[in-house]
Motif scaffolding. Structure first.
Motif, short mmCIF file in Angstrom:
data_model
loop_
_atom_site.label_atom_id
_atom_site.label_comp_id
_atom_site.label_asym_id
_atom_site.label_seq_id
_atom_site.Cartn_x
_atom_site.Cartn_y
_atom_site.Cartn_z
N LEU A 80 -8.78 -0.99 -0.42
CA LEU A 80 -7.98 -1.27 -1.60
C LEU A 80 -8.73 -2.29 -2.46
O LEU A 80 -9.22 -3.31 -1.95
CB LEU A 80 -6.61 -1.83 -1.23
CG LEU A 80 -5.64 -0.84 -0.56
CD1 LEU A 80 -4.35 -1.57 -0.21
CD2 LEU A 80 -5.34 0.33 -1.48
N ARG A 93 -5.71 -6.98 4.42
CA ARG A 93 -4.36 -6.79 4.97
C ARG A 93 -3.73 -8.14 5.27
O ARG A 93 -4.36 -9.05 5.79
CB ARG A 93 -4.43 -5.94 6.23
CG ARG A 93 -3.07 -5.50 6.74
CD ARG A 93 -3.23 -4.63 7.99
NE ARG A 93 -1.96 -4.16 8.45
CZ ARG A 93 -1.37 -3.04 8.05
NH1 ARG A 93 -2.00 -2.25 7.19
NH2 ARG A 93 -0.18 -2.68 8.52
N ASP A 130 -9.08 2.82 -4.81
CA ASP A 130 -9.59 2.96 -3.45
C ASP A 130 -11.07 2.57 -3.34
O ASP A 130 -11.71 2.85 -2.34
CB ASP A 130 -9.41 4.39 -2.95
CG ASP A 130 -10.18 5.39 -3.78
OD1 ASP A 130 -10.69 5.00 -4.88
OD2 ASP A 130 -10.29 6.56 -3.38
N LYS A 154 0.82 -1.21 0.00
CA LYS A 154 0.00 0.00 0.00
C LYS A 154 0.85 1.26 0.00
O LYS A 154 0.50 2.27 -0.60
CB LYS A 154 -0.93 -0.03 1.22
CG LYS A 154 -1.86 1.15 1.35
CD LYS A 154 -2.73 1.01 2.59
CE LYS A 154 -3.64 2.20 2.77
NZ LYS A 154 -4.45 2.10 3.99
N TRP A 177 -0.99 -5.88 1.35
CA TRP A 177 -2.40 -6.30 1.23
C TRP A 177 -2.47 -7.32 0.08
O TRP A 177 -1.65 -7.30 -0.83
CB TRP A 177 -3.31 -5.12 0.90
CG TRP A 177 -3.31 -4.06 1.99
CD1 TRP A 177 -2.29 -3.29 2.41
CD2 TRP A 177 -4.45 -3.68 2.75
NE1 TRP A 177 -2.67 -2.43 3.40
CE2 TRP A 177 -4.02 -2.64 3.63
CE3 TRP A 177 -5.78 -4.08 2.80
CZ2 TRP A 177 -4.88 -2.03 4.55
CZ3 TRP A 177 -6.63 -3.46 3.70
CH2 TRP A 177 -6.19 -2.45 4.56
N ASP A 206 3.18 -2.98 5.18
CA ASP A 206 1.80 -2.62 4.80
C ASP A 206 1.39 -3.36 3.53
O ASP A 206 1.02 -2.76 2.53
CB ASP A 206 1.73 -1.11 4.61
CG ASP A 206 0.31 -0.59 4.77
OD1 ASP A 206 -0.58 -1.38 5.17
OD2 ASP A 206 0.06 0.60 4.49
#
Length: 1206
Positions: A514, A535, A563, A503, A544, A542
């Motif tokens: 996301l 996640r 997003d 991310k 995902w 970070d």
């Protein structure tokens, strides 16, 4: 036994001919100058002769029973007995004994009547020479024996030889009647056994009795009487048999009751069918003999009178056979060895026949042949010839025979028409099938070509995709450090993999959610992957991930991060506009993939093409249906438009039907007359039946109308009628010289096409000015051509023509008028044939249509050149139609120079489009034209006082203009963007989308406000002061306003430029003035506006309000000219609209001041705000009204035909 015969029949030859009577007449036919023959039987008296035949009854009491031998007779055969041969001789041949000889010699013979025990049979023989034979039978039912083999007589004919009377000359009906009365006994009557002159030969087992009347009998057990040519089969027969009888049987006993011979049988039932067959044969033979005798009498009589032909029978009836007799010796063919007849029926119009005649047995030189008379015949026409070139045609009058009892001449005409109708229907079906097959062949070929095109397109597209994808595969990675990676290194299509994303590596570092949006092979299938990332707890940092299913057949995986899901996301990480891509390691072989990909693209292209073709076809079919429905409504409106004067029941008149015509004299020149007479014909007064006899009209029930009933013939296409006050004429109502006409539907004859030539200086869209003349020339011509008439247009070949709308333009020829060469060009404009004249004197090389100092000279030369073109080309149009002042000279030039010098059949029609220009030319054309028109009824009334018109009002008519539905069509319009096609069915949605497109195009505020549109030339005629006021009033009423137009006067143009600047600065979101001519924009304004304002001071017709209604916009107009004729106020004009077969369709106002405009606009805008549903229904209503050329074309055709009468 005694037999007495009373015979009554025509005497033969001389005795009969001595009777003085006129049996053979020659009458004149009402249909042709031919010979007709009256049957002789109605005037020839019957002659009769009496014969008395008496047969004595023989005494058989002393005879013993015996069995006749039949050893030498073949099975089923009875030997003939020769005349004068005794039974003794015959029995010797057959091995008989002496006892047989004695018994045979006792058979009785015929003698003269003497005793009261005689049987007398009286027979009256008339024309059929009937002999009635009476049998009295009594049959006792008894025990039946086993059936034996039958032996049938083969004799030819039995007769009473002393009087030479054949039985077939009589009537055997009584015989059949009596014999069938026997209870189903097998009895065979045989009339072919020769007479034996009272000799009797018997064969059988036991025979006792006497058999009478030339009889052959074979029976088992039968008691009864048998006389006159009877065959009886059986084994046991008791009774008396006399008069030359040949008998075969087993046991015969004699019995005598009331001087009748009775043969009694109790064992065998008669064969009824054999009886009927033999009886029928007898009857036919008797009738044939009578026929021969009658023909001999007729032939003798005709020969003595010198008649060369006769027919038999004399009464000729349909569906029968006749024999035609021809006396060669009385004919020019007297030395010819071969005689043939050549003929036909019904004035040589039906079923021709040619036959060879044969020499007859008649005295004199009579020849004959048989001819079948068809059921449709009312007359036979014929001549005789030798098979080559020598004829006897009755001194050029032909021979003729009347056929009685069938059709008459008029019924035959109806029959022919019905035959033609069936023939046309069959032909139409064949043509339809042929057309269908041709269309199918074209479709197959087009499909084949399209398929090949799709295949080629797929190949090109595949190559293009391959090149691009190969480049992408070279740049694609398995992972990017600290950005993304796929958990596994070995995956293929349909596998589920975990795709990880850091991310913090891109613009989504602060995103709450996301998402991955992905596809395959450079997004070839669009967006196919949408998953939300979660996640990862294991990877640290970070990171995902999302579980993604690899698309099938993927070589490369394409994706971006966002997003949010599609249509929601606002921030994307698309790898710096490069997108993310990864190669799929385990994919199918690359070559196989591209083969499959090409096939996939090909199938997709085919599916898309089919959808497009189906949509186009559906749209075309719907357009055709809408047009047909509108045309049908217009025809109904046309028929009802004069209902206050005349109408029919049923309203649609069909060929072959009976209709009732209703007429209201109260609304005509015949008001108050005591009687009204109806005078009718068909097909523009040219029908074969001519003018029908006048009919006195009868009062209609509960109405002020009078009525008359008319039978419409099958070959009618138009019903024509006028009315008068008396049977012999008097005052006529002929609709001011136009006559009343009602089209007839379904006739087998179509209206012959007229040839109309328009001579004009304008034509849309190639030489169109701001007025409506060019539109009328094109649209009227197309509408008349659609009615199956021939239309040509003659136009100057300006150097400023818009030739992009001309198909197949080519030079045709040149000709000279005076000293000037004129080149003729030919092309097609809007499916119309157009001749372009290009004089080499430069008159058309000015760069413009109007505006030269010598316009009158230029157009005068063109008019003369156009007439000369028709004259030199040998053309003879029915109508020359000229328009306005610019082609007005055609009218007088034609009458002065061409009417009597080559164009004698042509008539001139002149139309005034605007009396404001060229009044002098218009006045002269009005004087010379055969018929004159202007473009609306109200404008025609408004100009009646004009000196250019008033002297010729008797030939002046108002006919409303129309619009071209193909040119102005919201369902098939391509002149604006961002819109959907619409009809009255979806007018609300269609106009909403069009309004949004209009607001966007002109920079207006997109809001739900009433839009007032103005499309006009900016001249004083158009009411420019009212236009300005209306703009401000609309803005004050919280509406939007759009104006499209320009002014030929620079001062007026500058005035509107200043107004536009002011409005755009103060009301830029609600007002827009476009001060030029922009046809695509005009289509968008008609569609997007709610109202169209036309405040003209005078308006001959006006096309703006008609086009507005075509697009579902509501017209707001001033009451003048054509505006008054076409717009009916929703509040004030309901009755006036109903009189025209319409419903109210807009808002109008009187006066030429601001108050009138405010009155109409206030009501219109208030209706939009306060009653939206009602307003939308009004939009739908105006769209369904027909303001095309459908109705005006019918009116112009009526005018053209009226002009031809002069």
């Amino acid at each position: 036994m005694e037999v007495s015969l009373q015979l009554q029949r025509p005497l033969r030859y001389k005795p009969l001919l001595d009777h003085k009577t006129d049996c053979f007449k020659i009458n004149s036919s009402p249909f042709a100058t031919t010979l007709l023959f009256t049957p002789w039987r109605s005037e020839c008296l019957a002659r009769s002769v009496s014969h008395r035949v008496i047969a004595g009854a023989a005494d058989f009491s002393k005879r013993r029973r015996r069995r006749l031998s039949s050893r030498s007779s073949p099975k089923g055969f009875t030997p003939k007995t020769q005349a004068g041969t005794s039974d003794k001789n015959r029995d010797q041949k057959n091995g008989g004994d002496d006892d047989d000889e004695e018994e045979d010699s006792s058979i009785t013979t015929l003698r003269e009547p003497a005793e009261p025990t005689k049987t007398e049979i009286e027979s009256k023989v008339d024309e059929e020479s009937t002999v009635e034979l009476s049998w009295k039978n009594k049959v006792d039912e008894g025990e039946k024996e086993e059936p034996k083999e039958d032996v049938t007589s083969t004799g030819k004919e039995l007769a009473v030889s002393e009087i030479n009377l054949n039985a077939e000359s009589g009537n055997v009906s009584k015989i059949v009647e009596d014999v069938t009365g026997l209870h189903k006994k097998e009895v065979i009557l045989e009339n072919n056994t020769p007479s034996t002159s009272k000799d009797l030969t018997s064969e059988g087992k036991q025979l006792d009795g006497t058999i009478t009347g030339d009889t052959i009998a074979e029976e088992k057990d039968l008691d009864g009487m048998i006389t006159d040519d009877t065959v009886i089969k059986g084994n046991q027969l008791d009774g008396m048999i006399t008069e030359d009888t040949v008998t075969e049987g087993k046991h015969i006993d004699d019995t005598k009751i009331d001087d009748n011979v009775i043969v009694k049988d109790e064992s065998i039932e008669p064969n009824e069918k054999i009886i009927e067959d033999v009886s029928a044969k007898l009857k036919l033979e008797m009738e044939e003999n009578l026929r021969k005798q009658e023909i001999e009498v007729i032939a003798e009589e005709n020969f003595l009178k010198g008649n060369k032909i006769f027919v038999y029978p004399q009464f000729v009836k349909p569906e029968g056979d006749i024999e035609v007799f021809f006396n060669r010796s009385l004919s020019p063919l007297n030395d010819e060895p071969d005689i043939l007849i050549m003929g036909a029926f019904n004035n040589w119009r039906w079923r021709s026949v040619t036959k060879r005649l044969n020499k007859t047995h008649l005295k004199a030189d009579w020849w004959s042949c048989q001819i079948h008379v068809p059921k449709e015949a009312y007359k036979m026409d014929f001549v005789f010839f030798n098979g080559q070139n020598l004829y006897d045609n009755n001194d050029k009058k032909d021979f003729c025979i009347t056929v009685e009892g069938g059709m008459d001449e008029f019924a035959f005409e109806d029959f022919l028409l019905e035959e033609k109708r069936r023939e046309l229907e069959k032909l139409a079906k064949e043509q339809e099938e042929k057309k269908r097959q041709e269309e199918e062949q074209v479709r197959i070929e087009a499909e084949k070509a399209a398929k090949e095109a799709d295949r080629a397109h797929a190949k090109v597209e595949t190559k293009k995709r391959r090149e691009i994808l190969e480049q992408l595969m070279k740049r694609a990675a398995r992972s990017v450090d600290n950005a993304w990676f796929i958990k596994t290194d070995n995956f293929k299509g349909a596998d589920k993999v975990k795709l990880y994303y850091n991310k913090t590596s891109g613009p989504l570092a602060h995103a709450i959610e996301l998402w991955i949006h992905g596809g395959r092979n450079n997004w070839s299938d669009g967006l196919t992957i949408v998953e939300k990332l979660v996640r990862s707890e294991k990877e640290g940092g970070d990171w995902w991930y999302a579980e993604v299913v690899i698309p099938d057949r993927a070589l490369v995986l394409d994706w971006v991060f966002a997003d949010g899901p599609p249509k929601v996301a606002t921030i994307y990480d698309n790898n710096n506009h490069q997108d993310f891509r990864a190669v799929v390691p385990k994919n199918i072989p690359e070559e196989l993939f591209w083969v499959e990909e090409e096939h996939h693209i090909f199938r997709k292209l085919q599916a898309e093409r089919k959808l497009r073709e189906e949509a186009i076809l559906a749209k075309a079919e719907k357009t055709a249906r809408l047009k047909a429905e509108m045309k049908e409504r217009t025809l109904k409106r046309f028929l009802l438009s004069q209902k206050h004067i005349v109408y029919t029941e049923p309203l649609d008149v069909h060929a072959g039907s009976t209709v009732t015509v209703f007429y209201n004299p109260a609304n005509t020149i015949l008001s108050g007359k005591q009687e009204v007479w109806f005078r009718c014909s068909f097909n523009r007064w040219t029908h074969r039946m001519g003018l029908l006899p006048p009919k006195r009209m009868l009062p209609a029930d509960n109405s002020s109308h009078a009525k008359a009933i008319v039978k419409v013939p099958l070959d009618a296409y138009m019903m024509d009628f006028v009315f008068s006050e008396r049977e012999d004429g008097g005052i006529f109502d002929n609709k001011d010289g136009m006559d009343y006409h009602i089209p007839v539907l379904g006739g087998i004859v179509k209206e012959p096409p007229m040839h109309i030539v328009h001579i004009a200086v304008e034509m849309a869209p190639i030489a169109k000015m701001v007025g409506g003349l060019g539109d009328v020339v094109t649209s009227l011509s197309r509408a008349v051509q659609d009615l199956n008439h021939n239309v040509n247009i003659i136009l100057p070949k300006y150097d400023c023509l818009n030739l992009s709308h001309v198909k197949d333009l080519h030079y045709q020829k040149s000709y000279f008028w005076g000293d000037t060469e004129i080149k003729v060009w030919f092309g097609e404009v809007e499916s119309l044939s157009v001749y372009f004249l290009e004089p080499q004197n430069g008159f058309v090389w000015k760069g413009c249509v109007y505006g030269c100092n010598n316009d009158a000279e230029r157009f005068g030369f063109f008019c003369h050149a156009a007439l000369e073109f028709l004259h030199q080309g040998g053309l003879q149009p029915d109508i020359i139609h000229c328009h306005d002042w610019s082609s007005a000279p055609v009218a007088w030039l034609f009458k002065d120079h061409y009417m009597h010098y080559g164009l004698s059949k042509t008539r001139v029609v002149f139309t005034i489009h605007n009396l404001e220009f060229g009044a002098h030319f218009i006045a002269k054309a009005m004087q010379y034209a055969d018929k004159a028109t202007t473009v609306s009824h109200t404008y025609a009334k408004e100009v009646t006082g004009n000196p250019a018109v008033s002297p010729n009002l008797h030939k002046f008519h108002g006919i409303l203009n129309g619009i071209d539905l193909d040119m102005w069509d919201p369902y098939n319009n391509k002149c604006w963007l961002f819109q959907i096609p619409y009809t009255s069915e979806n007018v609300v949605e269609g106009k909403r989308v069009a309004k949004e497109a209009l607001q966007q195009r002109l920079g207006l505020k997109k809001s739900d406000l009433p839009v007032v549109g103005i499309i006009s030339r900016l001249t004083h005629q158009k009411g420019i002061h009212l236009i300005k006021h209306a703009i401000w009033h609309t803005l004050e009423s919280n509406g939007q306003v759009v104006l499209l137009g320009s002014a030929p006067d620079p001062r007026i143009q500058n005035d509107f430029v200043n107004l536009a600047n002011q409005l755009h600065s103060t009301h830029g979101d609600r007002a827009r003035l476009v001060l030029t001519y922009d046809e695509p924009l005009s289509h968008l304004i008609y569609a997007g506006a709610d109202f169209i304002l036309v405040p003209s001071i005078f308006e001959p017709c006006g096309l703006t309000q008609l086009t507005a209604m075509r697009y579902g916009s509501i017209p707001v107009v001033r009451k003048t000219g054509g505006l008054y004729d076409t717009v009916f106020d929703v509040d004030n004009d309901k009755a006036r609209a109903e009189a025209q077969g319409l419903e109210p369709n807009g808002f109008n106002f009187d006066g030429a001041d601001s108050g009138g405009v405010d009155y109409a606009l206030n009501r219109a805008i208030s209706a939009w705000y306060d009653g939206r549903d009602w307003f939308y229904s009004l939009c739908k209503r105006v769209m369904e009204q027909d303001w095309s050329w459908n109705r005006p074309a019918l009116d112009y055709m009526e005018l053209y035909h009226a002009a031809k009468k002069y």
